[in-house]
Design an enzyme around this catalytic site. Structure first.
Site: not given
Ligand code: BES
Ligand code: ZN
Length: 631
Positions: A323, A408
């Site tokens: 994040e 991803y």
């Protein structure tokens, strides 16, 4: 969106009619956002000012949103905003000379996924203004897909209710009427009015020392896309982690959070060394209740985090590294549309692994690289070939379903491949120049490709060709040159799984205490197919898998339990499904039960017992996995 799609269809038909050919497929425009109704080529929001009251009794936010808008097309007379389930009561244009003009507005046809376009007619008197303010008075609906209103009993302290938002991908429109597309960036400010005992935080300049008085002011001076608008309100307190970093959580979770996330300040400093200056001021975490549907969400200045990371040993903080890394890849340089999501998630996964390597060591980073590669291989068996490209055609469906490991892990591997080809120094220089060149912009895959070619490929064309890059971006599967990650510790765990299955070692000899949780996960994933219930019982008894407090070990174990119908562990499995609400942790367990040939009804029963505590996003994905047709 259907609306846009039809427009392009018409263009395609006209174009092909001229060429005297039958139309086959609509022209796909990779720069167009098919998931927004907003007419951003005519008007754009530059700044948003919110004034909202948080009403826990009605489960609604109500108040006003003022857009400072710029007219790009001088002939344009209608502004189309995205909304979903919003009750809009008044719209007016505020002019620089102080006049306020009521504007006519109506809703267009509602789309199940995209919501309802709000069409505002700009009053004739304001026709000539290039910059003006548009004020909308509105309230949200208790079913807003972005907001979860948690009753006190679903919080750690069980005394106060808590509310949080999740705007990505296209949920911002269900709490603010706006141009809900990552292609538009805006600064924002907000006044949030709450019950006096509660604290509001936002993806903005939270002041850790703010007085708790039920009225909070925020400012976000850096322009952000709508999916990064975020708010949470609850019995939340702050504790510092470092000079520029800290954590917000309910008091019951604060101490554990401070321990778990102690490395955050160092992560931030190392990230700046690798990727360039951190542009956002503070970096804080907000630890939410278990229903938070994701591992983390990169809301700027304040990442929202699942409490399932609180394993007590800092083993799951890769999510925090992830994040934080979005502060560059995603928040600073943003995907133009959801089709380019790999630019956010693949780049971030690559940066995450680089951060894990400097904060911890290469072994740990390699373990995580292998685990995500393994998950990618599983996904490649399931995802249809046309959706396996990093940048596929994406013009319909729900962008929430456009998730999974392709952007991803395949994105991460692509960047790793480039790093290997050009060397770490050259690639690092490329990455920081990329962030610098496109800071606070939104870009398509095609712009990335041109920049890559210009700055990296052409420096040494013999190393990687444009065709090879295009294969990664536009073709299914993995190129033959994929850099397959490896980890000695994971290999050892896998070998141990085989040796134990062959009865070459006794369960007591499995050195689980000396393994990382990642090695244990890999060991569980490597268990051979033909183990008797007796042997599973032996394993569980000695290694304590059903009792684990590590959410990732539990996930791996209970997927096996469900697949193998190891009923002796169904009670702890049921408890696991009630303890966590993060989709990644529980959806695959429900799916494994549903697919094991016997337990679909049991899975539905477990779901019935647990679903009230889940977030609507997670609830919907489980309902789909269980073939429930209410979704
Ligand atoms: N931005 C994502 C979460 C997301 C993606 C929300 C798409 C809605 C639509 C976030 O950064 C993320 O990737 N979370 C992962 C973390 C993991 C890969 C380390 C998660 O929640 O599992
Ligand atoms: Zn992410």
């Amino acid at each position: 969106m259907q609306f846009r799609f039809q427009m392009l269809m018409i263009t395609a038909i006209l174009v092909s009619a001229c060429a005297e050919q039958a139309p086959e497929m609509a022209v796909y425009d990779p720069a167009h956002d098919y998931f927004s109704f907003a007419n951003t080529e005519q008007f754009v929001t530059e700044h948003l000012a919110l004034d909202l009251t948080v009403d826990f009794d009605e489960e609604e936010l109500r108040g006003s949103a003022i857009h400072r808008m710029r007219r790009i097309d001088s002939d344009a007379t209608e502004i189309i905003l995205d909304t979903r389930d919003l009750d809009v009561t008044d719209v007016r244009v505020l002019l620089a000379d102080g006049r306020s003009l009521a504007a006519d507005f109506r809703f267009g046809e509602t789309d199940a996924i995209g919501g309802s376009p709000l069409i505002v007619s700009v009053p004739e008197d304001s026709d000539s203004a290039t910059v003006f303010r548009l004020k909308l008075q509105y309230a949200t609906n208790p079913d807003s897909t972005a907001l979860q209103w948690l009753p006190a009993k679903l919080t750690a302290g069980a005394k106060y209710p808590l509310m949080f938002s999740q705007s990505q991908a296209i949920h911002a429109r269900s709490w603010v009427p706006l141009q809900d597309t990552p292609a538009v960036r805006m600064t924002y400010e907000a006044i949030i009015r709450t019950p006096p005992e509660l604290l509001a935080v936002m993806s903005a300049n939270n002041d850790p020392l703010t007085a708790r008085r039920g009225e909070y002011r925020f400012e976000m001076p850096q322009p952000i896309p709508s999916y990064l608008l975020a708010i949470a309100v609850g019995n939340i307190f702050f504790a510092p982690l470092g000079e520029q970093t800290g954590v917000y959580a309910e008091p019951e979770l604060l101490e554990a959070s401070v321990f778990e996330f102690a490395d955050t300040q160092e992560m931030l400093e190392q990230a700046e060394g690798l990727f360039g200056p951190y542009q956002w001021g503070r970096y804080d975490l907000l630890v939410l209740p278990p229903s938070f549907p994701y591992g983390g969400m990169e809301n700027p200045r304040l990442s929202f985090i699942t409490p399932s990371l609180l394993a007590g040993d800092r083993s799951l903080v890769g999510v925090v590294a992830h994040e934080l890394a979005h502060s560059w890849s995603g928040n600073l340089v943003t995907n133009a549309t959801w089709r380019d999501q790999w630019l956010n998630e693949g780049m971030t996964s690559y940066l995450e692994s680089r951060l894990m390597e400097v904060i911890y060591d290469k072994d740990r980073a390699d373990e995580e690289r292998v685990l995500s590669y393994q998950e990618l291989l599983l996904d490649l068996d399931e995802v249809p070939p046309e959706m396996q490209a990093l940048a596929p055609r994406l013009d319909s469906g729900d962008p929430d379903d456009f998730q999974g490991t392709i952007h991803y892990s395949k994105g991460q591997l692509f960047l790793q491949y480039l790093e290997n080809a050009y060397g770490r120094d050259a690639f690092d220089a490329f990455i920081s120049s990329y962030f610098d060149a496109f800071a606070f912009q939104t870009i398509t895959t095609e712009r990335f490709l041109d920049y890559l070619e210009d700055k990296l490929l052409q420096s040494e064309p013999s190393r990687v060709s444009r065709a090879e890059v295009e294969q990664w971006l536009y073709q299914p599967g993995l190129p033959e040159t994929v850099p397959v990650p490896s980890s000695a510790t994971l290999d050892a765990a896998q070998a141990m799984a085989a040796a134990w299955a062959d009865e070459k070692v006794d369960v007591a000899e499995i050195p689980i205490d000396s393994w990382s949780p990642q090695a244990t996960v890999h060991f569980i994933n490597s268990l051979t197919a033909d183990l008797s219930q007796q042997r599973l019982a032996e394993l569980d008894a000695l290694l304590g898998l059903s009792d684990t407090r590590n959410a990732e070990i539990g996930r791996a174990w209970f997927i096996q339990v469900a697949r193998r119908r190891y009923e002796a562990a169904y009670e702890p499995l049921r408890q696991y499904l009630n303890r966590y609400g993060r989709g990644r942790l529980i959806t695959p367990i429900y799916a494994a039960l549903a697919q094991n040939g016997s337990d679909l009804y049991r899975a539905r029963e477990f779901f019935e017992q647990a679903r009230a505590a889940y977030h609507p996003i997670t609830e919907a994905s489980i309902a789909r996995a269980l073939g429930l047709d209410d979704y």
